[in-house]
Design a protein around this motif. Structure first.
Motif, PDB file in Angstrom:
ATOM      1  N   THR A 128       0.836  -1.201   0.000  1.00  0.00           N
ATOM      2  CA  THR A 128       0.000   0.000   0.000  1.00  0.00           C
ATOM      3  C   THR A 128       0.873   1.254   0.000  1.00  0.00           C
ATOM      4  O   THR A 128       0.592   2.219  -0.712  1.00  0.00           O
ATOM      5  CB  THR A 128      -0.928  -0.007   1.231  1.00  0.00           C
ATOM      6  N   HIS A 129       1.935   1.201   0.777  1.00  0.00           N
ATOM      7  CA  HIS A 129       2.859   2.332   0.860  1.00  0.00           C
ATOM      8  C   HIS A 129       3.526   2.589  -0.499  1.00  0.00           C
ATOM      9  O   HIS A 129       3.670   3.744  -0.916  1.00  0.00           O
ATOM     10  CB  HIS A 129       3.900   2.059   1.942  1.00  0.00           C
TER      11      HIS A 129
ATOM     12  N   ARG B 234       2.000   7.399  -6.401  1.00  0.00           N
ATOM     13  CA  ARG B 234       1.008   8.454  -6.681  1.00  0.00           C
ATOM     14  C   ARG B 234       1.536   9.831  -6.282  1.00  0.00           C
ATOM     15  O   ARG B 234       1.172  10.832  -6.882  1.00  0.00           O
ATOM     16  CB  ARG B 234      -0.302   8.163  -5.967  1.00  0.00           C
ATOM     17  N   GLN B 235       2.418   9.876  -5.284  1.00  0.00           N
ATOM     18  CA  GLN B 235       3.017  11.138  -4.839  1.00  0.00           C
ATOM     19  C   GLN B 235       4.305  11.462  -5.597  1.00  0.00           C
ATOM     20  O   GLN B 235       4.955  12.470  -5.307  1.00  0.00           O
ATOM     21  CB  GLN B 235       3.316  11.064  -3.337  1.00  0.00           C
TER      22      GLN B 235
ATOM     23  N   ARG C  46      12.322   7.865  -5.202  1.00  0.00           N
ATOM     24  CA  ARG C  46      13.432   7.378  -4.370  1.00  0.00           C
ATOM     25  C   ARG C  46      12.883   6.564  -3.195  1.00  0.00           C
ATOM     26  O   ARG C  46      13.382   5.487  -2.878  1.00  0.00           O
ATOM     27  CB  ARG C  46      14.283   8.535  -3.856  1.00  0.00           C
ATOM     28  N   ASP C  47      11.815   7.071  -2.578  1.00  0.00           N
ATOM     29  CA  ASP C  47      11.185   6.350  -1.469  1.00  0.00           C
ATOM     30  C   ASP C  47      10.482   5.087  -1.963  1.00  0.00           C
ATOM     31  O   ASP C  47      10.493   4.064  -1.284  1.00  0.00           O
ATOM     32  CB  ASP C  47      10.196   7.253  -0.742  1.00  0.00           C
ATOM     33  N   LEU C  48       9.886   5.160  -3.150  1.00  0.00           N
ATOM     34  CA  LEU C  48       9.265   3.977  -3.751  1.00  0.00           C
ATOM     35  C   LEU C  48      10.300   2.880  -3.952  1.00  0.00           C
ATOM     36  O   LEU C  48      10.062   1.722  -3.634  1.00  0.00           O
ATOM     37  CB  LEU C  48       8.606   4.328  -5.086  1.00  0.00           C
ATOM     38  N   ARG C  49      11.464   3.261  -4.450  1.00  0.00           N
ATOM     39  CA  ARG C  49      12.533   2.283  -4.673  1.00  0.00           C
ATOM     40  C   ARG C  49      12.921   1.606  -3.358  1.00  0.00           C
ATOM     41  O   ARG C  49      13.051   0.393  -3.280  1.00  0.00           O
ATOM     42  CB  ARG C  49      13.765   2.952  -5.292  1.00  0.00           C
TER      43      ARG C  49
END
Length: 129
Positions: A51-52, A58-59, A63-66
């Motif tokens: 979910t994160h 979407r945001q 870098r955080d997605l990776r």
């Protein structure tokens, strides 16, 4: 004016690969109670991180997605979710390549595989009880 006479809905189905031997080894090594604890925590954590990952995409926080997708690899591997670990690696590679279309496609494939994988783990646990 063109009129659409027939709509076709495409159903995307993913093959879930569960290494049931890895899960069985976990139960043998840790014992049933501790293995249950590990599996439950891992499944919870995977659901939260999936979910994160979508929220980060979407945001546009790539870098955080990776980082979040990368963390799914080790957790998935720990409980034998082979396909999920592989596709999480594919997401990180797409982020590294800065390919926005591939990131979106691969991330949503990860989500589909993740949902199926988590269900497979629960089903596997139910069979072993």
């Amino acid at each position: 004016m063109n009129v659409v006479e027939q709509l076709i809905a495409l159903k995307q189905a993913e093959t879930v690969r569960l290494d049931s031997e890895k899960l069985a080894n976990l139960y043998r090594q840790l014992g049933e109670a501790e293995a249950e604890n590990v599996v439950c925590r891992a499944v919870e954590e995977l659901a939260v991180r999936l979910t994160h990952c979508e929220r980060l995409w979407r945001q546009a926080k790539l870098r955080d997605l990776r980082k979040s997708a990368r963390s799914l690899i080790a957790i998935s591997d720990q409980i034998g979710l082979v396909a999920m670990a592989r596709v999480a690696g594919d997401v990180t590679e797409c982020v590294d390549n800065e390919d926005s279309a591939a990131i979106a496609a691969t991330l949503f494939r990860l989500i589909r595989i993740g949902e199926g994988s988590l269900t497979a783990v629960w089903d596997q646990r139910d069979l072993s009880l």
